[in-house]
Design a protein around this motif. Sequence first.
Motif, PDB file in Angstrom:
ATOM      1  N   UNK A 172     -90.522 -46.545  41.910  1.00 36.20           N
ATOM      2  CA  UNK A 172     -90.405 -45.285  42.626  1.00 36.20           C
ATOM      3  C   UNK A 172     -89.354 -45.475  43.728  1.00 36.20           C
ATOM      4  N   UNK A 173     -88.277 -44.667  43.741  1.00 36.60           N
ATOM      5  CA  UNK A 173     -87.210 -44.872  44.740  1.00 36.60           C
ATOM      6  C   UNK A 173     -87.708 -44.847  46.178  1.00 36.60           C
ATOM      7  N   UNK A 174     -88.792 -44.157  46.440  1.00 38.15           N
ATOM      8  CA  UNK A 174     -89.324 -44.089  47.805  1.00 38.15           C
ATOM      9  C   UNK A 174     -89.891 -45.420  48.262  1.00 38.15           C
ATOM     10  N   UNK A 175     -90.212 -46.298  47.306  1.00 36.27           N
ATOM     11  CA  UNK A 175     -90.951 -47.513  47.624  1.00 36.27           C
ATOM     12  C   UNK A 175     -90.144 -48.779  47.360  1.00 36.27           C
ATOM     13  N   UNK A 176     -88.820 -48.666  47.343  1.00 40.05           N
ATOM     14  CA  UNK A 176     -87.973 -49.809  47.001  1.00 40.05           C
ATOM     15  C   UNK A 176     -86.903 -50.001  48.068  1.00 40.05           C
ATOM     16  N   UNK A 177     -86.636 -51.273  48.390  1.00 42.03           N
ATOM     17  CA  UNK A 177     -85.489 -51.616  49.221  1.00 42.03           C
ATOM     18  C   UNK A 177     -84.804 -52.848  48.653  1.00 42.03           C
ATOM     19  N   UNK A 178     -83.514 -52.990  48.950  1.00 41.15           N
ATOM     20  CA  UNK A 178     -82.759 -54.132  48.447  1.00 41.15           C
ATOM     21  C   UNK A 178     -82.930 -55.312  49.397  1.00 41.15           C
ATOM     22  N   UNK A 179     -83.275 -56.457  48.828  1.00 39.99           N
ATOM     23  CA  UNK A 179     -83.397 -57.686  49.604  1.00 39.99           C
ATOM     24  C   UNK A 179     -82.415 -58.728  49.098  1.00 39.99           C
TER      25      UNK A 179
ATOM     26  N   UNK B 296     -82.938 -61.209  47.237  1.00 40.45           N
ATOM     27  CA  UNK B 296     -83.182 -61.597  45.851  1.00 40.45           C
ATOM     28  C   UNK B 296     -83.205 -60.421  44.881  1.00 40.45           C
ATOM     29  N   UNK B 297     -83.107 -59.224  45.420  1.00 33.98           N
ATOM     30  CA  UNK B 297     -83.159 -58.030  44.577  1.00 33.98           C
ATOM     31  C   UNK B 297     -84.081 -56.983  45.183  1.00 33.98           C
ATOM     32  N   UNK B 298     -84.481 -56.005  44.361  1.00 35.55           N
ATOM     33  CA  UNK B 298     -85.332 -54.914  44.836  1.00 35.55           C
ATOM     34  C   UNK B 298     -86.742 -55.423  45.086  1.00 35.55           C
ATOM     35  N   UNK B 299     -87.280 -55.056  46.262  1.00 38.36           N
ATOM     36  CA  UNK B 299     -88.653 -55.427  46.622  1.00 38.36           C
ATOM     37  C   UNK B 299     -89.367 -54.193  47.157  1.00 38.36           C
ATOM     38  N   UNK B 300     -90.709 -54.212  47.148  1.00 38.78           N
ATOM     39  CA  UNK B 300     -91.446 -53.037  47.634  1.00 38.78           C
ATOM     40  C   UNK B 300     -91.273 -52.839  49.136  1.00 38.78           C
ATOM     41  N   UNK B 301     -91.449 -51.608  49.550  1.00 39.29           N
ATOM     42  CA  UNK B 301     -91.477 -51.286  50.969  1.00 39.29           C
ATOM     43  C   UNK B 301     -92.460 -50.152  51.195  1.00 39.29           C
ATOM     44  N   UNK B 302     -92.851 -49.975  52.442  1.00 39.51           N
ATOM     45  CA  UNK B 302     -93.740 -48.863  52.811  1.00 39.51           C
ATOM     46  C   UNK B 302     -92.897 -47.602  52.905  1.00 39.51           C
ATOM     47  N   UNK B 303     -93.251 -46.565  52.176  1.00 41.08           N
ATOM     48  CA  UNK B 303     -92.471 -45.333  52.165  1.00 41.08           C
ATOM     49  C   UNK B 303     -92.725 -44.471  53.392  1.00 41.08           C
ATOM     50  N   UNK B 304     -91.922 -43.433  53.526  1.00 40.30           N
ATOM     51  CA  UNK B 304     -92.091 -42.507  54.639  1.00 40.30           C
ATOM     52  C   UNK B 304     -93.465 -41.849  54.555  1.00 40.30           C
TER      53      UNK B 304
ATOM     54  N   UNK C 253     -95.570 -54.234  53.286  1.00 38.51           N
ATOM     55  CA  UNK C 253     -94.929 -53.764  52.051  1.00 38.51           C
ATOM     56  C   UNK C 253     -95.773 -52.705  51.331  1.00 38.51           C
ATOM     57  N   UNK C 254     -96.886 -52.308  51.915  1.00 38.36           N
ATOM     58  CA  UNK C 254     -97.717 -51.279  51.300  1.00 38.36           C
ATOM     59  C   UNK C 254     -98.515 -51.780  50.119  1.00 38.36           C
ATOM     60  N   UNK C 255     -98.850 -53.069  50.142  1.00 35.55           N
ATOM     61  CA  UNK C 255     -99.573 -53.689  49.034  1.00 35.55           C
ATOM     62  C   UNK C 255    -100.976 -54.105  49.465  1.00 35.55           C
ATOM     63  N   UNK C 256    -101.787 -54.528  48.513  1.00 34.14           N
ATOM     64  CA  UNK C 256    -103.092 -55.102  48.789  1.00 34.14           C
ATOM     65  C   UNK C 256    -103.093 -56.568  48.412  1.00 34.14           C
ATOM     66  N   UNK C 257    -104.147 -57.263  48.806  1.00 34.82           N
ATOM     67  CA  UNK C 257    -104.277 -58.682  48.467  1.00 34.82           C
ATOM     68  C   UNK C 257    -105.628 -58.913  47.802  1.00 34.82           C
ATOM     69  N   UNK C 258    -105.605 -59.633  46.649  1.00 32.84           N
ATOM     70  CA  UNK C 258    -106.815 -59.964  45.915  1.00 32.84           C
ATOM     71  C   UNK C 258    -106.949 -61.479  45.854  1.00 32.84           C
TER      72      UNK C 258
END
Length: 402
Positions: free
Chosen positions: A135-142, A144-152, A295-300
């Motif tokens: 989802x373009x709202x949840x991606x940023x360039x790092x 190493x490549x595209x990684x998740x981010x917290x969207x607006x 990054x807007x993720x969870x941890x298991x």
Amino acid sequence: MSLASDDILTRPLGAKPTSGERVRALAALRPTPRMTVGLLVLGVVAGVSILVATGDPQGGEPVAIATIALREPSPAPVAAIPAPEKPVAAQRSADAVETASGVTVVRAGGGNAPSEAVVIRVPDAAPVKLASAPDPRLVERGRHGAIPRLGEGRVRALDIYARPDPGLTGPRIAILVSGLGIGQSATASAITRLPPEVSLAFAPYGGDLERTVARAREAGHEALLQAPMEPFDYPDSDPGPQTLLTTARTPENIDRLAWAMSRFSGFIGIVNYMGAKLTSDAAAFEPVLREVAARGLGYVDDGTSPRSLAAPLGAKARVPTARAEIVLDALPRPEAIDRELARAEAQARAKGFVLVSATALPMTIDRIARWSRDLEARGIRLVPVSVALRGPAGTRLTSAAP
């Protein structure tokens, strides 16, 4: 006749005729041959006139016309000839029919159903579809490549990429199967044989992970990323390149986590890959959890290490955290796996919800697939792992260790 008429006319009024006068009158009325012929001619002329006037050859007499049709005799009924039965070899087995139709037949002994009952479970008309990734709202360039981010508006990958929660009540079990993406056979078997409610965790070292994870998500499985973390006997047990270490500086561990996150898109959270030592070290582990939350993720936590600090540090770092209460294949034997699955059922009935984990061993995949066939007939539902992470209205739900 003229004489008789004259006598009548000349006789006094009221006088009766004599017998001679009556005889003469009767003689006068008797037709002569000429008179008879005349009367016949008049009759014929009158009849011809009637025919000409009416055009009816029957002379006006009542007439009824009936049509007589000859029918062929009806053929005698012929008994229907039954179609020949297919040879036994051409008939498909019940399992093949179930597989082709998508309908699961649960036979006798299905738990809550009566012992003689046959329960037919028909799947939903349309399979559950997960949101497309990335989802373009949840991606940023790092680096190493595209990684998740917290969207607006704090839009999270955890919410967008999760399998939709059906809002089921009653006993529920969430299953996380990890170690996928490396062995093609085990990965394909898990994607196709396991119920779509089972969530799958992929190691970052497989080839063509983007396509593999996309295929899993198309089949309805939630995806999670396994981050390699330091075990106690490292490097004898080596999770592989880019392992997060207790001896590394925080920026280095964050960079290694970014490399793992760039390997594919569409995952809802991070799962430890080994990591008993790192997850028990608060100084090294807490910054990692803070990065996961950012990054807007969870941890298991997969539940393999009793020393893990995931629950308390996750609450401190404000990251949605859940811990597996049962590891299905800690003892990789069929009877042991079946026993742990039965224990998961018992805990789900007692507590309402239980999160379990397993590895992608062919034996484990087979036992889960068999066990889940009549699970609903026993009154238990499978739900995705995101249910443990999101909770009501997207809040954090932590599973305590048993």
